[in-house]
Each structure stands twice: as structure tokens, then as C-alpha cells.
Motif scaffolding. Structure first.
Motif, PDB file in Angstrom:
ATOM      1  N   LEU A   1       0.820  -1.216   0.000  1.00  0.00           N
ATOM      2  CA  LEU A   1       0.000   0.000   0.000  1.00  0.00           C
ATOM      3  C   LEU A   1       0.856   1.269   0.000  1.00  0.00           C
ATOM      4  O   LEU A   1       0.450   2.290  -0.547  1.00  0.00           O
ATOM      5  N   LEU A   2       2.021   1.194   0.615  1.00  0.00           N
ATOM      6  CA  LEU A   2       2.959   2.321   0.576  1.00  0.00           C
ATOM      7  C   LEU A   2       3.365   2.620  -0.864  1.00  0.00           C
ATOM      8  O   LEU A   2       3.369   3.769  -1.308  1.00  0.00           O
ATOM      9  N   LYS A   3       3.696   1.564  -1.578  1.00  0.00           N
ATOM     10  CA  LYS A   3       4.118   1.717  -2.973  1.00  0.00           C
ATOM     11  C   LYS A   3       2.985   2.246  -3.846  1.00  0.00           C
ATOM     12  O   LYS A   3       3.225   2.945  -4.835  1.00  0.00           O
ATOM     13  N   GLU A   4       1.743   1.915  -3.461  1.00  0.00           N
ATOM     14  CA  GLU A   4       0.577   2.367  -4.224  1.00  0.00           C
ATOM     15  C   GLU A   4       0.106   3.752  -3.788  1.00  0.00           C
ATOM     16  O   GLU A   4      -0.842   4.297  -4.348  1.00  0.00           O
ATOM     17  N   GLY A   5       0.749   4.320  -2.750  1.00  0.00           N
ATOM     18  CA  GLY A   5       0.377   5.644  -2.265  1.00  0.00           C
ATOM     19  C   GLY A   5      -0.881   5.673  -1.422  1.00  0.00           C
ATOM     20  O   GLY A   5      -1.463   6.742  -1.201  1.00  0.00           O
ATOM     21  N   LYS A   6      -1.313   4.520  -0.898  1.00  0.00           N
ATOM     22  CA  LYS A   6      -2.544   4.462  -0.120  1.00  0.00           C
ATOM     23  C   LYS A   6      -2.308   4.597   1.382  1.00  0.00           C
ATOM     24  O   LYS A   6      -3.257   4.743   2.158  1.00  0.00           O
ATOM     25  N   ILE A   7      -1.053   4.510   1.786  1.00  0.00           N
ATOM     26  CA  ILE A   7      -0.685   4.754   3.176  1.00  0.00           C
ATOM     27  C   ILE A   7       0.580   5.596   3.149  1.00  0.00           C
ATOM     28  O   ILE A   7       1.446   5.415   2.276  1.00  0.00           O
ATOM     29  N   LEU A   8       0.692   6.538   4.066  1.00  0.00           N
ATOM     30  CA  LEU A   8       1.803   7.488   4.023  1.00  0.00           C
ATOM     31  C   LEU A   8       3.101   6.903   4.576  1.00  0.00           C
ATOM     32  O   LEU A   8       4.166   7.033   3.963  1.00  0.00           O
ATOM     33  N   CYS A   9       3.022   6.253   5.730  1.00  0.00           N
ATOM     34  CA  CYS A   9       4.232   5.685   6.334  1.00  0.00           C
ATOM     35  C   CYS A   9       3.854   4.677   7.409  1.00  0.00           C
ATOM     36  O   CYS A   9       2.704   4.596   7.845  1.00  0.00           O
ATOM     37  N   THR A  10       4.840   3.913   7.834  1.00  0.00           N
ATOM     38  CA  THR A  10       4.677   2.987   8.946  1.00  0.00           C
ATOM     39  C   THR A  10       5.998   2.960   9.707  1.00  0.00           C
ATOM     40  O   THR A  10       6.933   3.688   9.367  1.00  0.00           O
ATOM     41  N   VAL A  11       6.071   2.138  10.738  1.00  0.00           N
ATOM     42  CA  VAL A  11       7.291   2.040  11.545  1.00  0.00           C
ATOM     43  C   VAL A  11       7.707   0.583  11.643  1.00  0.00           C
ATOM     44  O   VAL A  11       6.874  -0.289  11.924  1.00  0.00           O
TER      45      VAL A  11
ATOM     46  N   PRO B   1      18.990  -8.687  35.742  1.00  0.00           N
ATOM     47  CA  PRO B   1      18.306  -8.383  34.481  1.00  0.00           C
ATOM     48  C   PRO B   1      18.161  -6.883  34.254  1.00  0.00           C
ATOM     49  O   PRO B   1      17.903  -6.132  35.194  1.00  0.00           O
ATOM     50  N   SER B   2      18.362  -6.461  33.026  1.00  0.00           N
ATOM     51  CA  SER B   2      18.189  -5.044  32.680  1.00  0.00           C
ATOM     52  C   SER B   2      17.546  -4.948  31.305  1.00  0.00           C
ATOM     53  O   SER B   2      17.664  -5.858  30.477  1.00  0.00           O
ATOM     54  N   ASP B   3      16.853  -3.850  31.049  1.00  0.00           N
ATOM     55  CA  ASP B   3      16.165  -3.653  29.774  1.00  0.00           C
ATOM     56  C   ASP B   3      17.172  -3.450  28.642  1.00  0.00           C
ATOM     57  O   ASP B   3      18.270  -2.928  28.853  1.00  0.00           O
ATOM     58  N   ARG B   4      16.757  -3.832  27.430  1.00  0.00           N
ATOM     59  CA  ARG B   4      17.576  -3.611  26.242  1.00  0.00           C
ATOM     60  C   ARG B   4      16.696  -3.037  25.139  1.00  0.00           C
ATOM     61  O   ARG B   4      15.695  -3.648  24.754  1.00  0.00           O
ATOM     62  N   GLU B   5      17.070  -1.875  24.658  1.00  0.00           N
ATOM     63  CA  GLU B   5      16.291  -1.242  23.604  1.00  0.00           C
ATOM     64  C   GLU B   5      16.708  -1.764  22.230  1.00  0.00           C
ATOM     65  O   GLU B   5      17.894  -1.895  21.938  1.00  0.00           O
ATOM     66  N   THR B   6      15.712  -2.061  21.401  1.00  0.00           N
ATOM     67  CA  THR B   6      15.958  -2.547  20.043  1.00  0.00           C
ATOM     68  C   THR B   6      15.549  -1.465  19.034  1.00  0.00           C
ATOM     69  O   THR B   6      14.820  -0.533  19.372  1.00  0.00           O
ATOM     70  N   PRO B   7      15.990  -1.581  17.780  1.00  0.00           N
ATOM     71  CA  PRO B   7      15.796  -0.492  16.813  1.00  0.00           C
ATOM     72  C   PRO B   7      14.346  -0.293  16.365  1.00  0.00           C
ATOM     73  O   PRO B   7      13.544  -1.228  16.344  1.00  0.00           O
ATOM     74  N   VAL B   8      14.026   0.962  16.003  1.00  0.00           N
ATOM     75  CA  VAL B   8      12.786   1.303  15.283  1.00  0.00           C
ATOM     76  C   VAL B   8      13.183   2.191  14.108  1.00  0.00           C
ATOM     77  O   VAL B   8      14.071   3.032  14.237  1.00  0.00           O
ATOM     78  N   ASP B   9      12.546   1.990  12.971  1.00  0.00           N
ATOM     79  CA  ASP B   9      12.869   2.767  11.780  1.00  0.00           C
ATOM     80  C   ASP B   9      11.603   3.232  11.079  1.00  0.00           C
ATOM     81  O   ASP B   9      10.644   2.466  10.951  1.00  0.00           O
ATOM     82  N   LEU B  10      11.615   4.472  10.624  1.00  0.00           N
ATOM     83  CA  LEU B  10      10.515   5.014   9.831  1.00  0.00           C
ATOM     84  C   LEU B  10      10.575   4.413   8.432  1.00  0.00           C
ATOM     85  O   LEU B  10      11.638   4.373   7.814  1.00  0.00           O
ATOM     86  N   ILE B  11       9.418   3.937   7.951  1.00  0.00           N
ATOM     87  CA  ILE B  11       9.339   3.350   6.619  1.00  0.00           C
ATOM     88  C   ILE B  11       8.407   4.194   5.751  1.00  0.00           C
ATOM     89  O   ILE B  11       7.223   4.360   6.063  1.00  0.00           O
ATOM     90  N   THR B  12       8.947   4.723   4.660  1.00  0.00           N
ATOM     91  CA  THR B  12       8.177   5.499   3.692  1.00  0.00           C
ATOM     92  C   THR B  12       8.379   4.876   2.316  1.00  0.00           C
ATOM     93  O   THR B  12       9.178   3.953   2.164  1.00  0.00           O
ATOM     94  N   VAL B  13       7.663   5.369   1.332  1.00  0.00           N
ATOM     95  CA  VAL B  13       7.837   4.835  -0.021  1.00  0.00           C
ATOM     96  C   VAL B  13       9.267   5.033  -0.496  1.00  0.00           C
ATOM     97  O   VAL B  13       9.814   4.197  -1.228  1.00  0.00           O
ATOM     98  N   GLU B  14       9.910   6.124  -0.045  1.00  0.00           N
ATOM     99  CA  GLU B  14      11.299   6.370  -0.440  1.00  0.00           C
ATOM    100  C   GLU B  14      12.246   5.339   0.130  1.00  0.00           C
ATOM    101  O   GLU B  14      13.189   4.897  -0.534  1.00  0.00           O
ATOM    102  N   SER B  15      12.000   4.934   1.384  1.00  0.00           N
ATOM    103  CA  SER B  15      12.898   3.967   2.026  1.00  0.00           C
ATOM    104  C   SER B  15      12.758   2.568   1.452  1.00  0.00           C
ATOM    105  O   SER B  15      13.635   1.720   1.642  1.00  0.00           O
ATOM    106  N   LEU B  16      11.637   2.309   0.754  1.00  0.00           N
ATOM    107  CA  LEU B  16      11.423   0.981   0.163  1.00  0.00           C
ATOM    108  C   LEU B  16      12.090   0.851  -1.201  1.00  0.00           C
ATOM    109  O   LEU B  16      12.216  -0.243  -1.737  1.00  0.00           O
ATOM    110  N   LYS B  17      12.528   1.972  -1.769  1.00  0.00           N
ATOM    111  CA  LYS B  17      13.134   1.947  -3.102  1.00  0.00           C
ATOM    112  C   LYS B  17      14.537   1.402  -3.057  1.00  0.00           C
ATOM    113  O   LYS B  17      15.247   1.550  -2.077  1.00  0.00           O
TER     114      LYS B  17
END
Length: 318
Positions: free
Chosen positions: A267-277, A302-318
Motif C-alpha cells: 500500500l505504501l508503494k501504491e500511495g494508499k498509506i503514508l508511512c509505517t514504523v 536483568p536489565s532492559d535492552r532497547e531494540t531499533p525502530v525505523d521510519l518506513i516510507t515509499v522512499e525507504s522501500l526503493k
């Protein structure tokens, strides 16, 4: 004489059966020398958790000599009772570690404490346990996962760049007692308030497409000048898109999601959704599994560990 021979034969048969049983138990014990890890997930109807399962199984296939893996998941996001049952089952089966993505940040804490009291390592992934409940129960359960508020803010800021001050927007939240849903809502709010948008509604779609769709449908009628819908996961974004399309407003209302499932990439490629994460669902479980094995080998606090998050747009899928 025949009776005597028959008795001897029966005795030999019983002895053989006992020997086979002992050998079988011995083999089972040797097999269980490897730590047994249980992965307990949320809804397997959600593509995100299917991806998580695939990632975990792929990791296990590459490390079969290091640990055994058992994977279970509930049918829908609200079946908290079934998740509790699964944890109880793993306690009964005496697994060595439980890696859990809890459906409820509060309700699963007591049963996970019982698992820890039974000597089982517990690692929390995806949806963080409520800190106040953990403190009340006197337990420390490490969280291995993303900063959901940061991820949602990234998507919200990208959306804000496409809007103007005062535009009307709506938020479709996750399950009310889910920490990740709450954090995503806060992240959306952070970005919308910074961009001076008008948040006209914030309602729970309970993570599900079928529940989000009628909510968004009603919003398109109540707010004819609505400009965007911010969804706390991609499944609800699919429902929002369906409702907006049915209202004939696909060109007027922007939609953002969270999770980067395959359907949304299209749907990102089709322009029907703007972005996701992307919170890298294929790796999230294995991060937790690796931490659990690390704790089994070395112990430690035990201690917390943060994992990555990335913004996904039509540009990032190219």
C-alpha cells in the motif's frame, strides 16, 4: 511346564518393557540437557506475530544444538486468559525460560512471577510490563524491545510535514492496557501537538482491522474535513484505509501505521498509506531468546535492552 514357560516369557516381556522405558527416560533426560525456551506470543492472526514466529524458528534452526524451542500464540489480542494458561502450562512443563509478548501489560505479571518463583527465566518482549505492577509484585523482568513512543513520534512527525497547523486528525489506539499501545498514542500526540494539529478523536481499535474500520467510517462522517488517521498498528491501518476508500475520501485523508507488515508495504508503494514504523518483528523474538539464553548461562541482574525502530516510507522501500 507350559505354565512355567509362559510365566518366564511374561517376566522377560515385562523386564524388556521396563528396560525400554528406562532407556527412553534416559534419552529424554539427555535431550533436555539443552535449555528449553518457550516463546509465548499474542495474536497469530496478526501478520506481525507470524513474522515474529518465523524469525524465532529460523534462529532456532541455526542454533538447534544450543536450545530447544516451543512456540505458542493466542487467537486474538484480547485472549489474555489463554496467555495466562500458556504460562501456567510452561511452568508445569518446567521449561528453562519464557520469552513473552504479553497481551496485557498488567494481567500477565502475576503468572510470570509464579514462573520466576519456579526458577524459570522470564524475558518480556514487544509489549512492556507495567512498571508499577512489577514493583508491587516485587519482581524485575527485563524488557527487550523498541521505544514505541519514539517510533510513533517519527511517523507522526513525517505526517505533520504533509499537513498544516490546525488540520483535524484522529488516533486509533491499541488495547487500553497494552503499554506499547499507550506509548504509541503518546508518540502520536507528541508529534501532533508539536505540529499544532487538532486531535478530534482518539479511540481504541483493539489492534484489529475489523474493529478499526467502523470507527474510522464514523469519523469520516462526523468530521468531513478530517485530514489524517494515525493507527497504532498496521492491522488497524488496513481497516482505516478500507473505511476511507468506502467513504470516497482516499485522496483527502492520510493514514499512517506501525509494524511494517507486508500488506502495508504494498500500500505504501501504491500511495494508499503514508508511512509505517518497522520494529523488526522478525528479530524481536530472537533478541529475547538470545537474552534468555545469556541469562541462563551467566545469570546476573536483568536489565532492559532497547531494540531499533525505523521510519518506513515509499522512499525507504526503493
Amino acid at each position: 511346564m507350559r505354565k512355567h514357560k509362559k510365566a518366564i516369557s511374561i517376566s522377560i516381556l515385562i523386564l524388556c518393557t521396563v528396560i525400554i522405558s528406562i532407556l527412553a527416560v534416559g534419552c529424554k533426560q539427555r535431550k533436555s540437557d539443552k535449555p528449553r525456551v518457550a516463546l509465548i506470543m499474542k495474536s497469530l492472526a496478526n501478520e506481525f506475530f507470524k513474522t515474529m514466529e518465523e524469525g524465532a524458528r529460523s534462529h532456532h534452526k541455526e542454533h538447534e544444538d544450543e536450545y530447544e524451542l516451543k512456540v505458542v500464540g493466542i487467537k486474538d489480542e484480547q485472549d489474555v486468559g489463554k496467555q495466562v494458561d500458556y504460562v501456567e502450562l510452561m511452568i508445569a512443563e518446567r521449561v528453562d525460560a519464557i520469552v513473552i509478548a504479553p497481551a496485557d501489560s498488567k494481567a500477565l505479571v502475576p503468572v510470570c512471577k509464579r514462573a520466576m518463583d519456579a526458577g524459570i527465566i522470564v524475558v518480556n518482549i514487544d509489549n512492556k510490563f507495567d512498571s508499577a505492577v512489577l514493583e508491587d509484585k516485587g519482581v524485575k523482568i527485563p524488557f527487550v524491545g523498541p521505544d514505541n513512543r519514539k517510533g510513533a513520534r517519527l511517523a507522526g512527525e513525517y505526517l505533520a510535514g504533509k499537513l498544516k497547523s490546525g488540520d483535524k486528525v484522529a488516533i486509533i489506539e491499541g488495547v487500553p492496557n497494552a503499554f506499547n499501545g499507550i506509548q504509541r498514542k503518546l508518540g502520536f500526540e507528541d508529534a501532533m501537538k508539536a505540529g499544532q494539529m487538532d486531535i478530534v478523536s482518539s479511540q481504541s481499535g483493539y489492534w484489529e482491522t475489523s474493529k478499526a474500520e467502523p470507527i474510522v467510517s464514523a469519523l469520516t462522517t462526523e468530521y468531513p474535513d478530517l485530514k489524517a488517521v494515525l493507527c497504532a498498528n498496521d492491522s488497524m491501518a488496513l481497516g482505516a484505509i478500507a473505511a476511507i476508500r468506502a467513504a470516497g475520501k482516499s485522496d483527502d485523508i492520510l493514514v499512517i501505521g506501525f509494524d511494517n507488515i507486508t500488506a502495508v508495504q504494498r500500500l505504501l508503494k501504491e500511495g494508499k498509506i503514508l508511512c509505517t514504523v518497522d520494529q523488526h518483528g522478525d528479530k524481536l523474538a530472537l533478541y529475547g531468546i538470545e537474552y534468555a539464553i545469556e541469562m541462563l548461562k551467566g545469570g546476573g541482574t536483568p536489565s532492559d535492552r532497547e531494540t531499533p525502530v525505523d521510519l518506513i516510507t515509499v522512499e525507504s522501500l526503493k
